[in-house]
Design a protein around this motif. Structure first.
Motif, PDB file in Angstrom:
ATOM      1  N   UNK A  28      10.183   1.162  -7.279  1.00 14.21           N
ATOM      2  CA  UNK A  28       9.968   2.403  -7.660  1.00 14.21           C
ATOM      3  C   UNK A  28       9.562   2.420  -9.041  1.00 14.21           C
ATOM      4  N   UNK A  29      10.173   1.049  -9.818  1.00 12.23           N
ATOM      5  CA  UNK A  29       9.921   1.005 -11.250  1.00 12.23           C
ATOM      6  C   UNK A  29       8.607   0.289 -11.415  1.00 12.23           C
ATOM      7  N   UNK A  30       8.189  -0.342 -10.422  1.00 12.15           N
ATOM      8  CA  UNK A  30       6.592  -1.029 -10.623  1.00 12.15           C
ATOM      9  C   UNK A  30       5.595  -0.170 -10.346  1.00 12.15           C
ATOM     10  N   UNK A  31       5.628   0.269  -8.885  1.00 15.48           N
ATOM     11  CA  UNK A  31       4.505   0.948  -8.465  1.00 15.48           C
ATOM     12  C   UNK A  31       5.168   1.989  -7.325  1.00 15.48           C
ATOM     13  N   UNK A  32       5.651   3.216  -7.962  1.00 18.82           N
ATOM     14  CA  UNK A  32       6.275   4.318  -7.264  1.00 18.82           C
ATOM     15  C   UNK A  32       5.417   4.969  -6.160  1.00 18.82           C
ATOM     16  N   UNK A  33       3.968   4.832  -6.365  1.00 17.08           N
ATOM     17  CA  UNK A  33       3.095   5.362  -5.554  1.00 17.08           C
ATOM     18  C   UNK A  33       3.144   4.952  -4.027  1.00 17.08           C
ATOM     19  N   UNK A  34       2.966   3.315  -4.165  1.00 19.20           N
ATOM     20  CA  UNK A  34       3.339   2.599  -3.150  1.00 19.20           C
ATOM     21  C   UNK A  34       4.315   2.791  -1.947  1.00 19.20           C
ATOM     22  N   UNK A  35       5.399   3.433  -2.490  1.00 18.39           N
ATOM     23  CA  UNK A  35       6.414   3.924  -1.552  1.00 18.39           C
ATOM     24  C   UNK A  35       6.060   4.851  -0.630  1.00 18.39           C
ATOM     25  N   UNK A  36       5.744   5.992  -1.073  1.00 14.45           N
ATOM     26  CA  UNK A  36       4.965   7.025  -0.411  1.00 14.45           C
ATOM     27  C   UNK A  36       3.896   6.711   0.594  1.00 14.45           C
ATOM     28  N   UNK A  37       3.069   5.774  -0.115  1.00 15.14           N
ATOM     29  CA  UNK A  37       1.874   5.581   0.513  1.00 15.14           C
ATOM     30  C   UNK A  37       2.288   4.741   2.011  1.00 15.14           C
ATOM     31  N   UNK A  38       3.313   3.980   1.758  1.00 11.59           N
ATOM     32  CA  UNK A  38       3.809   3.000   3.227  1.00 11.59           C
ATOM     33  C   UNK A  38       4.462   3.996   3.940  1.00 11.59           C
ATOM     34  N   UNK A  39       5.329   4.736   3.475  1.00 12.12           N
ATOM     35  CA  UNK A  39       6.124   5.573   4.379  1.00 12.12           C
ATOM     36  C   UNK A  39       5.082   6.283   5.300  1.00 12.12           C
ATOM     37  N   UNK A  40       4.067   7.098   4.738  1.00  9.69           N
ATOM     38  CA  UNK A  40       3.229   7.779   5.273  1.00  9.69           C
ATOM     39  C   UNK A  40       2.498   7.060   6.432  1.00  9.69           C
TER      40      UNK A  40
END
Length: 146
Positions: free
Chosen positions: A87-99
């Motif tokens: 979340x600190x590094x690349x928070x957009x990856x979290x949502x992309x991976x979940x979707x």
């Protein structure tokens, strides 16, 4: 027929939203399941722009305990990173991976994910394209994170 497949742009504010619930609703919108013309073999979904990705919420102790893993392909190449650090590094990856995990694993998956744009802050370059700032399935009423 072209008008039926017209793609609408949705703006979703992720501030204070729970990751799993929000991701499931966005996946439905990317697939086009909210439209009466939905067909599993046709790509009829809409565009989704997610803002404030760095303020996404998770329940329980997932912030410290949830791990994201990937492998380099070489022996001993398993890489692990916690939710907090990602979340600190690349928070957009979290949502992309979940979707990505909630979409069907077929040939349309990559095409559908291309219509997903995730931004860590409130600024995004698609201001002119946004038609719907909310969707009945994607609530935009948010609470600030404590």
């Amino acid at each position: 027929a072209a008008l039926a497949y017209a793609r609408v742009w949705h703006l979703v504010d992720a501030r204070g939203q729970v990751l799993g619930r929000l991701s499931g609703q966005i996946a439905q919108t990317l697939m086009g399941k909210h439209k009466p013309i939905y067909d599993p073999s046709a790509d009829c979904g809409d565009y989704v722009v997610v803002v404030n990705a760095k303020h996404i919420a998770v329940s329980g102790r997932k912030r410290e305990q949830k791990m994201y893993r990937h492998h380099s392909g070489f022996p001993g190449g398993l890489k692990e990173i916690t939710f907090e650090k990602l979340q600190e590094k690349t928070p957009e990856k979290i949502i992309e991976k979940a979707i990505s995990g909630m979409l069907p694993k077929n040939r349309l998956r990559k095409v559908r994910l291309a219509r997903l744009m995730v931004y860590p802050d409130a600024e995004h370059p698609y201001v002119e394209n946004i038609i719907q700032r909310y969707d009945t399935k994607i609530p935009l009423v948010t609470q600030p994170i404590d």
